[in-house]
Design a protein around this motif. Structure first.
Motif, mmCIF file in Angstrom:
data_model
loop_
_atom_site.group_PDB
_atom_site.id
_atom_site.type_symbol
_atom_site.label_atom_id
_atom_site.label_comp_id
_atom_site.label_asym_id
_atom_site.label_seq_id
_atom_site.Cartn_x
_atom_site.Cartn_y
_atom_site.Cartn_z
ATOM 1 N N ALA A 174 -48.308 60.302 20.629
ATOM 2 C CA ALA A 174 -49.400 59.727 21.414
ATOM 3 C C ALA A 174 -49.529 58.227 21.166
ATOM 4 N N ALA A 175 -49.337 57.794 19.924
ATOM 5 C CA ALA A 175 -49.447 56.370 19.603
ATOM 6 C C ALA A 175 -48.392 55.542 20.320
ATOM 7 N N ALA A 176 -47.249 56.158 20.635
ATOM 8 C CA ALA A 176 -46.212 55.445 21.374
ATOM 9 C C ALA A 176 -46.715 54.991 22.735
ATOM 10 N N ARG A 177 -47.690 55.712 23.298
ATOM 11 C CA ARG A 177 -48.270 55.314 24.588
ATOM 12 C C ARG A 177 -49.040 54.010 24.465
ATOM 13 N N GLN A 178 -49.398 53.614 23.259
ATOM 14 C CA GLN A 178 -50.077 52.342 23.020
ATOM 15 C C GLN A 178 -49.158 51.325 22.337
ATOM 16 N N GLY A 179 -47.860 51.666 22.257
ATOM 17 C CA GLY A 179 -46.912 50.772 21.602
ATOM 18 C C GLY A 179 -47.106 50.654 20.113
ATOM 19 N N MET A 180 -47.689 51.701 19.487
ATOM 20 C CA MET A 180 -48.033 51.638 18.069
ATOM 21 C C MET A 180 -47.413 52.778 17.268
ATOM 22 N N GLN A 181 -46.363 53.378 17.769
ATOM 23 C CA GLN A 181 -45.807 54.549 17.089
ATOM 24 C C GLN A 181 -45.285 54.211 15.704
ATOM 25 N N GLN A 182 -44.482 53.177 15.606
ATOM 26 C CA GLN A 182 -43.869 52.881 14.312
ATOM 27 C C GLN A 182 -44.902 52.425 13.289
ATOM 28 N N GLU A 183 -45.914 51.683 13.731
ATOM 29 C CA GLU A 183 -46.969 51.276 12.808
ATOM 30 C C GLU A 183 -47.704 52.493 12.252
ATOM 31 N N LEU A 184 -48.001 53.465 13.125
ATOM 32 C CA LEU A 184 -48.697 54.664 12.659
ATOM 33 C C LEU A 184 -47.787 55.504 11.776
ATOM 34 N N ARG A 185 -46.531 55.618 12.136
ATOM 35 C CA ARG A 185 -45.596 56.408 11.343
ATOM 36 C C ARG A 185 -45.461 55.822 9.934
ATOM 37 N N GLN A 186 -45.346 54.508 9.862
ATOM 38 C CA GLN A 186 -45.198 53.875 8.551
ATOM 39 C C GLN A 186 -46.423 54.119 7.683
ATOM 40 N N ARG A 187 -47.603 54.087 8.300
ATOM 41 C CA ARG A 187 -48.817 54.344 7.532
ATOM 42 C C ARG A 187 -48.870 55.802 7.073
ATOM 43 N N PHE A 188 -48.485 56.728 7.955
ATOM 44 C CA PHE A 188 -48.436 58.141 7.566
ATOM 45 C C PHE A 188 -47.456 58.361 6.422
#
Length: 253
Positions: free
Chosen positions: A151-165
């Protein structure tokens, strides 16, 4: 997370890095051995298995309640008919080797492999492109984190969220997921809508179907160009395979 769980995860990560510190580039001999996947040209598989985390053969957790074996076979047939599109996206850029990466947030081998992938991209800028495939296999917390990632990829933030996870010992519930997402600037209202959307479910279904076709029964899994790798492998071997793929034409399938 309980102290015991922290120690177990820490021990696994230490073991992974200890094994990977060995001189594998000298142990693998003159070069890696591959086995052609005759039913799936032009793909080939590394003859040896890497290190992986698994939750049994079923890969439970991302199917809808109405899912059944027939639907799963149908999806597998669909991705088999268009493997490159399903693996790598709409187009493969000339001169760039695509890498499809299948991962699970609670897999210690994935954490180690991601550092190696980052190193590969840093050493060879512009030579490779990572395409993310979430493959949650450890139950509801993993499923929720995978949905949030897609879902975060829809906001262009997938990798940032993945790294935090990846830096969080345990993402166990919606409160934790949305707290982490909010802390890096993701619109959590939109994230909540997208997490439950058919598009996100379809992307997870496609990744699951690809895993079925490629024989991934755990994580991580990689497809570097035409080479299928089941499990994390030492960086020296990863680099040799990546360089070999860079010297070849893009896979046609």
């Amino acid at each position: 997370m309980k102290r015991r769980d922290v120690l177990v995860v820490g021990g696994l990560v230490a073991l992974v890095y200890g094994l990977r510190a060995l001189p594998w580039d000298r142990l693998v001999g003159s070069g890696p051995e591959f086995v052609e996947i005759t039913e799936l040209p032009p793909f080939r598989r590394l003859a040896v298995q890497g290190q992986s985390s698994g939750a049994g053969a079923a890969l439970l957790g991302i199917d809808r309640a109405s899912d059944d074996a027939d639907a799963r076979r149908t999806r597998a047939a669909a991705v088999r008919a268009e493997m490159c599109l399903a693996l790598f996206g709409a187009e493969i850029e000339p001169g760039v080797v695509p890498i499809a990466y299948f991962s699970e947030f609670r897999c210690p081998y994935c954490r180690a492999l991601e550092k190696d992938l980052d190193r590969l991209l840093a050493e060879r800028p512009g030579a490779f492109r990572i395409v993310q495939h979430e493959l949650p296999i450890f139950g509801p917390p993993s499923v929720l984190a995978a949905r949030a990632s897609v879902a975060a990829a829809r906001q262009g933030m997938q990798q940032e969220l993945r790294q935090r996870f990846m830096r969080t010992p345990l993402v166990a519930d919606e409160v934790s997921v949305y707290r982490v997402a909010s802390s890096i600037g993701i619109d959590t209202n939109r994230l909540a809508r997208d997490i439950g959307s058919p598009d996100v479910q379809e992307e997870l279904d496609t990744s699951r179907a690809l895993a079925d076709v490629l024989g991934f029964v755990g994580t991580p899994g990689l497809v570097i160009g035409r080479t299928v790798l089941n499990g994390a492998i030492p960086y020296a071997l990863l680099r040799r395979i990546a360089d070999d793929e860079k010297a070849r034409p893009a896979p046609m399938c």
